[in-house]
Scaffold this motif. Structure first.
Motif, PDB file in Angstrom:
ATOM      1  N   LEU A  32      35.127  31.767  31.498  1.00 37.58           N
ATOM      2  CA  LEU A  32      35.248  30.389  31.969  1.00 37.58           C
ATOM      3  C   LEU A  32      34.001  29.849  32.651  1.00 37.58           C
ATOM      4  N   THR A  33      33.068  30.708  33.013  1.00 34.76           N
ATOM      5  CA  THR A  33      31.930  30.431  33.901  1.00 34.76           C
ATOM      6  C   THR A  33      32.406  30.493  35.355  1.00 34.76           C
ATOM      7  N   ALA A  34      31.451  30.726  36.248  1.00 36.77           N
ATOM      8  CA  ALA A  34      31.790  30.993  37.646  1.00 36.77           C
ATOM      9  C   ALA A  34      32.536  29.851  38.333  1.00 36.77           C
ATOM     10  N   PRO A  35      32.102  28.599  38.222  1.00 32.44           N
ATOM     11  CA  PRO A  35      32.826  27.528  38.931  1.00 32.44           C
ATOM     12  C   PRO A  35      34.274  27.378  38.475  1.00 32.44           C
ATOM     13  N   LEU A  36      34.510  27.511  37.176  1.00 31.38           N
ATOM     14  CA  LEU A  36      35.881  27.385  36.683  1.00 31.38           C
ATOM     15  C   LEU A  36      36.732  28.584  37.100  1.00 31.38           C
ATOM     16  N   ALA A  37      36.094  29.733  37.339  1.00 28.82           N
ATOM     17  CA  ALA A  37      36.850  30.885  37.828  1.00 28.82           C
ATOM     18  C   ALA A  37      37.424  30.611  39.216  1.00 28.82           C
ATOM     19  N   VAL A  38      36.728  29.789  40.011  1.00 30.00           N
ATOM     20  CA  VAL A  38      37.234  29.413  41.331  1.00 30.00           C
ATOM     21  C   VAL A  38      38.528  28.606  41.190  1.00 30.00           C
ATOM     22  N   LEU A  39      38.678  27.961  40.030  1.00 28.54           N
ATOM     23  CA  LEU A  39      39.914  27.224  39.753  1.00 28.54           C
ATOM     24  C   LEU A  39      41.137  28.138  39.857  1.00 28.54           C
ATOM     25  N   VAL A  40      40.964  29.386  39.473  1.00 32.54           N
ATOM     26  CA  VAL A  40      42.068  30.350  39.545  1.00 32.54           C
ATOM     27  C   VAL A  40      42.490  30.554  40.999  1.00 32.54           C
ATOM     28  N   GLU A  41      41.514  30.600  41.901  1.00 34.43           N
ATOM     29  CA  GLU A  41      41.855  30.745  43.323  1.00 34.43           C
ATOM     30  C   GLU A  41      42.678  29.551  43.793  1.00 34.43           C
ATOM     31  N   GLY A  42      42.263  28.351  43.410  1.00 35.73           N
ATOM     32  CA  GLY A  42      43.010  27.170  43.812  1.00 35.73           C
ATOM     33  C   GLY A  42      44.436  27.187  43.287  1.00 35.73           C
ATOM     34  N   ILE A  43      44.596  27.585  42.029  1.00 34.56           N
ATOM     35  CA  ILE A  43      45.940  27.654  41.448  1.00 34.56           C
ATOM     36  C   ILE A  43      46.776  28.714  42.166  1.00 34.56           C
ATOM     37  N   SER A  44      46.152  29.834  42.532  1.00 40.89           N
ATOM     38  CA  SER A  44      46.899  30.895  43.220  1.00 40.89           C
ATOM     39  C   SER A  44      47.423  30.404  44.568  1.00 40.89           C
ATOM     40  N   PHE A  45      46.629  29.603  45.285  1.00 41.50           N
ATOM     41  CA  PHE A  45      47.097  29.040  46.556  1.00 41.50           C
ATOM     42  C   PHE A  45      48.280  28.099  46.321  1.00 41.50           C
ATOM     43  N   LEU A  46      48.198  27.306  45.254  1.00 41.08           N
ATOM     44  CA  LEU A  46      49.281  26.367  44.944  1.00 41.08           C
ATOM     45  C   LEU A  46      50.572  27.115  44.600  1.00 41.08           C
ATOM     46  N   VAL A  47      50.464  28.141  43.762  1.00 37.66           N
ATOM     47  CA  VAL A  47      51.642  28.931  43.399  1.00 37.66           C
ATOM     48  C   VAL A  47      52.240  29.587  44.644  1.00 37.66           C
ATOM     49  N   ALA A  80      45.211  44.002  44.744  1.00 35.48           N
ATOM     50  CA  ALA A  80      44.151  42.994  44.617  1.00 35.48           C
ATOM     51  C   ALA A  80      42.776  43.635  44.611  1.00 35.48           C
ATOM     52  N   SER A  81      42.591  44.679  45.430  1.00 32.46           N
ATOM     53  CA  SER A  81      41.276  45.326  45.492  1.00 32.46           C
ATOM     54  C   SER A  81      40.944  46.040  44.197  1.00 32.46           C
ATOM     55  N   VAL A  82      41.973  46.491  43.468  1.00 34.87           N
ATOM     56  CA  VAL A  82      41.751  47.170  42.189  1.00 34.87           C
ATOM     57  C   VAL A  82      41.617  46.158  41.050  1.00 34.87           C
ATOM     58  N   ALA A  83      42.556  45.202  41.007  1.00 35.16           N
ATOM     59  CA  ALA A  83      42.605  44.274  39.870  1.00 35.16           C
ATOM     60  C   ALA A  83      41.688  43.071  40.043  1.00 35.16           C
ATOM     61  N   GLY A  84      41.474  42.639  41.286  1.00 40.19           N
ATOM     62  CA  GLY A  84      40.727  41.408  41.531  1.00 40.19           C
ATOM     63  C   GLY A  84      39.323  41.391  40.961  1.00 40.19           C
ATOM     64  N   PRO A  85      38.480  42.388  41.284  1.00 38.75           N
ATOM     65  CA  PRO A  85      37.099  42.358  40.772  1.00 38.75           C
ATOM     66  C   PRO A  85      37.032  42.381  39.251  1.00 38.75           C
ATOM     67  N   GLY A  86      37.891  43.192  38.594  1.00 34.72           N
ATOM     68  CA  GLY A  86      37.875  43.227  37.140  1.00 34.72           C
ATOM     69  C   GLY A  86      38.315  41.906  36.546  1.00 34.72           C
ATOM     70  N   LEU A  87      39.365  41.314  37.109  1.00 36.00           N
ATOM     71  CA  LEU A  87      39.829  40.007  36.644  1.00 36.00           C
ATOM     72  C   LEU A  87      38.750  38.951  36.857  1.00 36.00           C
ATOM     73  N   ALA A  88      38.073  39.022  37.996  1.00 35.96           N
ATOM     74  CA  ALA A  88      37.006  38.061  38.283  1.00 35.96           C
ATOM     75  C   ALA A  88      35.894  38.156  37.256  1.00 35.96           C
ATOM     76  N   GLY A  89      35.520  39.387  36.901  1.00 34.37           N
ATOM     77  CA  GLY A  89      34.457  39.559  35.908  1.00 34.37           C
ATOM     78  C   GLY A  89      34.819  38.947  34.566  1.00 34.37           C
ATOM     79  N   VAL A  90      36.055  39.147  34.148  1.00 31.53           N
ATOM     80  CA  VAL A  90      36.504  38.583  32.870  1.00 31.53           C
ATOM     81  C   VAL A  90      36.518  37.053  32.928  1.00 31.53           C
ATOM     82  N   LEU A  91      37.045  36.506  34.023  1.00 34.97           N
ATOM     83  CA  LEU A  91      37.146  35.052  34.142  1.00 34.97           C
ATOM     84  C   LEU A  91      35.775  34.392  34.211  1.00 34.97           C
TER      85      LEU A  91
END
Length: 438
Positions: free
Chosen positions: A169-184, A154-165
């Motif tokens: 998607l814009t910053a607020p929609l990128a938070v959507l990924v966090e919500g989906i990850s909790f659900l999964v 996560a420390s390696v992939a997370g920041p790069g993935l966050a930058g792309v998202l």
């Protein structure tokens, strides 16, 4: 639980590991997306950013010790873990929803951070003892190494993935990924089949339960040594982190673009450490791996403090020591968690883990403040050398403890004024005692 089956082939452990990896990666994305939302869309002030940043850590200070007592009261830990992920999911999903409706504010983001932070504290307190129900005693260090590998990924992939998202998607929609990850994560946890058969010791009141965990952590010699070493390492490590970037930029002259790459190498080292510690622990035992790994903690900081020469040499040394330290940290943390599970009675595991987490995480803020303050007085290089000497004192905690004794055995515990241990706990402890300790 079948100790003859490798962890990678154990269905329920794979589900738990996958749930944690997905959830942690989603959280890493939000570490960039939430601040960017506050800055770019809500014009947050420096003070508001400080409060938003602190909100993620406040629950650990407020509820960290209590969460361990709550976890030790439970007959089953998995329902609490699932509930925490679902609450975090709902909280994270409110961010893009509120932004879409035009009602998103800084206080809203702060409230979301507090809710998710509180759920994370409760989840960690339940997850630690839950591993004991899911994994055989002789595979727990390997299981902890797997979780630490998740953090490294996560420390390696997370920041790069966050930058792309954020870009797409814009910053607020990128938070959507966090919500989906909790659900999964919650759905994966829901499909675990291993039953929990534990009988918690009767509660003597929340505060007395908390005190019982504190007492064991500071009076039992092995746990006290681990606690002292963990606090020492994190204090001086954070003091070093507070000044290391300034030192690399202004004293060593490392280009900004290389600093991010050097930081990522620590995560790569963590993956290598997770692979190696399982094999080393199986061959030599957790005690010896811990005794060996703690010797290497001061070396990176000392090398950085003494570093000089051409740029290629500096970058080479920083890359090698950073990668090595990433592996050493994972090896130490995995063995430390395995030993805590091994040497702590079942009815106290949640509280002892909460005490350890509260202490070693809480001291990080103090370490950062101390490093910055000392740098104002002494300068950058002297502070780094002080940190190297300070972190070396963790060696004394480990090497002066019973962990050095090849004949040490996990002691039998009873919570004060509690009923005798139930039969399932007793059977597990007998299995643990048959493992050779070094």
């Amino acid at each position: 639980m079948n100790p003859s089956v490798p962890l990678r082939r154990q269905r329920d452990y794979r589900l738990l590991w996958s749930a944690r990896t997905i959830s942690i990666t989603g959280s890493e994305v939000s570490k960039l997306a939430v601040p960017l939302t506050a800055i770019t869309l809500l014009a947050a002030s420096p003070f508001q950013m400080g409060v938003l940043t602190a909100a993620a850590s406040v629950p650990a200070l407020l509820f960290g010790l209590h969460s361990g007592a709550i976890a030790d009261r439970l007959r089953r830990h998995r329902p609490l873990m699932i509930g925490c992920e679902l609450v975090s999911c709902a909280a994270a999903l409110t961010v893009p929803l509120a932004w879409f409706l035009g009602v998103l504010t800084i206080p809203w983001l702060i409230a979301v951070a507090l809710v998710i932070g509180t759920a994370a504290v409760l989840f960690r307190s339940a997850n630690f003892p839950y591993v004991a129900a899911l994994v055989p005693p002789d595979q727990r260090t390997a299981a902890m190494a797997g979780f630490n590998a998740s953090y490294s990924v996560a420390s390696v992939a997370g920041p790069g993935l966050a930058g792309v998202l954020v870009q797409v998607l814009t910053a607020p929609l990128a938070v959507l990924v966090e919500g989906i990850s909790f659900l999964v994560s919650a759905l994966l946890l829901r499909t675990i089949r291993t039953p929990e058969n534990r009988q918690p010791a009767p509660s003597r009141g929340l505060w007395r339960d908390v005190v019982a965990g504190l007492r064991v952590s500071v009076t039992q010699p092995v746990l006290r040594a681990l606690l002292g070493a963990g606090v020492t390492i994190n204090f001086f490590a954070m003091a070093y982190v507070a000044v290391s970037m300034l030192y690399m930029l202004h004293t060593l002259g490392i280009p900004k673009g290389l600093i991010g790459l050097l930081t990522a190498l620590g995560g790569v080292g963590g993956l290598l450490g997770a692979w190696a510690v399982t094999r080393l622990a199986e061959r030599y035992g957790e005690n010896k791996v811990l005794l060996g790994s703690v010797l290497f903690f001061p070396l990176e900081i000392l090398a950085v403090g003494l570093l000089d020469g051409p740029l290629w040499w500096k970058v080479t040394v920083l890359a090698l020591t950073g990668t090595a330290t990433g592996g050493i940290v994972v090896a130490f943390a995995s063995c430390m968690s395995g030993i805590i599970l091994r040497d702590t009675a079942e009815e106290l595991r949640g509280r002892v883990n909460a005490t350890m987490t509260f202490a070693v995480q809480g001291v990080m803020a103090l370490g950062g403040l101390a490093g910055g303050a000392l740098a104002e007085v002494l300068g950058l290089r002297p502070v780094i050398l002080v940190c190297a000497v300070g972190i070396a004192t963790a060696i004394l905690w480990i090497w002066a403890s019973p962990l050095r004794s090849p004949s040490s055995r996990p002691p039998s515990y009873r919570q004060p004024d509690s009923v005798p241990l139930n039969s399932s706990t007793h059977q597990e402890r007998q299995v643990t005692k048959r493992q050779p300790l070094v």
